[in-house]
Design an enzyme around this catalytic site. Sequence first.
Site, PDB file in Angstrom:
ATOM      1  N   ASP A 192      71.809   7.998 -44.085  1.00 28.72           N
ATOM      2  CA  ASP A 192      71.041   8.824 -43.164  1.00 28.72           C
ATOM      3  C   ASP A 192      71.619   8.652 -41.762  1.00 28.72           C
ATOM      4  OD1 ASP A 192      68.712  10.263 -41.986  1.00 28.72           O
ATOM      5  OD2 ASP A 192      67.793   9.876 -43.940  1.00 28.72           O
ATOM      6  N   HIS A 238      65.851  10.582 -37.762  1.00 30.26           N
ATOM      7  CA  HIS A 238      65.625  11.014 -39.140  1.00 30.26           C
ATOM      8  C   HIS A 238      65.667   9.840 -40.116  1.00 30.26           C
ATOM      9  CE1 HIS A 238      66.592  13.073 -42.976  1.00 30.26           C
ATOM     10  NE2 HIS A 238      65.988  14.121 -42.456  1.00 30.26           N
ATOM     11  N   SER A 409      63.261  16.420 -46.837  1.00 31.27           N
ATOM     12  CA  SER A 409      63.700  15.079 -46.411  1.00 31.27           C
ATOM     13  C   SER A 409      62.546  14.091 -46.428  1.00 31.27           C
ATOM     14  CB  SER A 409      64.278  15.139 -44.994  1.00 31.27           C
ATOM     15  OG  SER A 409      65.592  15.578 -44.980  1.00 31.27           O
TER      16      SER A 409
END
Length: 910
Positions: A192, A238, A409
């Site tokens: 990520d 994220h 996600s």
Amino acid sequence: MSVPSPRRRTAAAVLAVLATTLAMTVTTPAVAGPRTDKASKIRPDLRKQLEARDRADFWIAFEAKADLTKAASIKDWNARGTAVAAALKQTAASSQRSVRGTLDSAGVKYQSFWATNAIKVTGGKRALVEALATRAEVASVSPSFKVEPPKVTASAATATGAVEWGVANIHADEVWAQYGVHGEGITVASIDTGTQFDHPALVRQYRGNNGDGTFDHNYNWFDAAGTCGPVPCDGHGHGTHTMGTMVGDDGAGHQIGVAPGAKWITANGCCPDDTALIASGQWMLEPTDLNGQNPDASKRPNIVNNSWGSTTPSDEPILEDISLAWTASGIFGIFANGNSGPACQTSGSPGSRVINYSVGAYDSNNAIADFSSRGSGQDGAIKPDISAPGSSILSSLPGNRYEAWDGTSMATPHVAGTIALLWSAAGALVGDIDETRALLDGTAVDSPDGQCGGTDADNNVFGQGRLDALALLKSAPIGAVGRVAGTVTDTAGTPIAGARVNVTGPVNRQLNTATDGTFRSGVLPIGTYDITVQKYGYEIPSLTAQIDQDVTTTLDVKLVGLPFKTVSGTVTDGSGHGWPLYAKLTIDGYTEGPIFTDPVTGRYSVRLPASSAYRVHVFPQYDGYANGDRTVQLGDADLTYDVSLTADQMSCTAPGYRWNGTSEDFTGWTGGPTDGWTTSGQPAWRFDNPGYRTAPNDAGGRFAIADAAYAGSKRFDTTLTSPAFDLSQQDSPQLGFDTAYYGSSSQRADVEVSVDGGKTWTNVWQKTTGTAFGRVTVALPQAAHRSDVRVRFHYQGRNGNWWALDDIFVGTHTCVVTDGGLVVGYAQDNTGAPVYATVARTARPQESATTVTTPVDPNVGDGLYWLFSSATGPTELTASSATYTSATATVPVVKNAIVTHDWVLTRAGG
């Protein structure tokens, strides 16, 4: 490639690397695409880059693949991972040796990988690429792409002191209470944007936390992006968010994670570039210290969360070799299915690939999220595989913050955390990927939704259904367990690969036989099981097996073959032309893949078991035809099944068909009107958009406009008048046009019709103040059965406003045949490589076609085109492409038939 979530965030470019060849067996068409070994190895996008600047970054993929088939039988976790890494390294070293010598001699910079047998070259010249493509050990040479993470915006949210809704929705909190497991003993990982390692909700679970206030980041952190150094960080957010959903819990009310007892590690490989992504996937197989040294497969994670993927629908085999290596090593890789919904066929790669387990997203009302990508996926596979909470998911962010985000996600780490709970409770399942997938599938809550195909139990919206962690653990083999194994052969003793072994009893499982016909279950609770074996073309036997504790029950099965017959036929146009059609056929119950017709003859052939009924679905590859669907009964003799497909009467876009009327879209209009249209008055209508206005309906291309941007202080009084239309055979003609009108009190737009050759005019539409956008349709009953009908658009005004028109149509929206024929063929260059060209009728460039790729049809090469020509007999066509010299040819077009013509284009200046 990008982080696809949260929703409404800027999408990054699509990463495509390291294509894997897919082999399928169907009838060979009469015309095969032009290919050469060298030409087919170099991807077209790389060719384009090299033609433009002679240097490019690229990937070299090698043919050799390590044999990892026995890895799953290695019981020791450390030994299994070490064996997989060693096999991959050995294969890469031996197969890459010669090419690495060539690269060293060329003096280019490169990086070698073993997890995928590939080399990344930086700044290689075209001559080097051409030379590498001739090497037998090289499978393909593909371009590299730079990628960027999205710009993220999200609304702030605070915790309520309760379990986060997604965690509760999948009943993870009930698993904690009833089974006493929270993911202990399991390590999860993410590729990520990084993770804030000391975030209050994550620091306790970080594997690098020594427990005494100090941290050891060796083997726990990989700075693939080169942006953080030796200490984990996350400049995007994220990665911290997804990690929080897997394991987050600060002990003070933020219960955001599914498996807060698991440990975590991470790599920030998504998404600075493709090299970082591949390097991260490799690191997961054998983590290293902070210097990239002393690799140790025993420190690999159990689960890797991949909340990233292509930002547009794709079946590209991204990270394919690494996914396979993870599975061989016992690592469960989980992928987001994408945020390109709500349309069907929007799954993103790698989630769209058959080998990968992908996740869709739903909201707190158990309704599918509008952004959640729908299937199908690769080769028609149901996608996503499962769905999980993904809307308004509260989780951790850098700076010790918490926010609610949307996206697949956010859904994916719910599944990753659930697997951690499962493997923590049922240690016999650790590393058993097939069994774990089967359990996830079998315990998901059915969520019927037929909008994109599938069944109530397994569809292209929810997949197998909604994730249920509690049901998963209730079905898990916790306690006394055994296994069943055996070999499936035919009556002659020949092993049968790909047979489905259905195991039904205390729990239900589906297994598949390997290439040698063998099968072996994961662990099963002891008890009696019913076994059936299914393979296309064979009878289905039923057996019984008793599973005892710590024993593998052996069950060998012989399948009796069914008699086969041939179904063959021709797919043709059924609306007037009658020519053969290029089409794809799928047959319910036929598991060998789709069947394609020959693009020139329309013929197909397939062998099927006799004495059965089959549902046949026919999908035309040309736009504008309706699909076909019919049940055929195959007896004890060969069967001819011909199919006629009709042109879609709603769109009328099939080649050789048009609306019963005349259209004008102003294509090719530069200095003034053509095709019999006229303009009068000053300032006159223009067709070059001098004021840079948006086209009506955002259609793009040329359109007609009366615009004060070029009028100065003059007042407009101008007309655009059509040629005569013969509507003598029409009962209910209409006028249609796209409009963008900005009005005021000093402005007026009139549409008028004449049925007497322009002597008198009748107003049929008028606009003064206000605005008018979109499609306008006006009935013209006065023009029915008249042979000299004209329309004109009269604009008067000033003060900076304008009126724009496009796609004018006069006639009836009835789809009718246009006389002409089809030309089918291929375009290639003088090396045999496909060329992405435009083929057009020289005298009428509007009649054109662009060559296409045909990745699903293995017997038809890239560069295929089909062109409708309204002219028959000797007809001049032109083929053109950027960086190539255009070519012309006279082709004998035949009415209502197909003729073939292939093109060989030469590079400009070559």
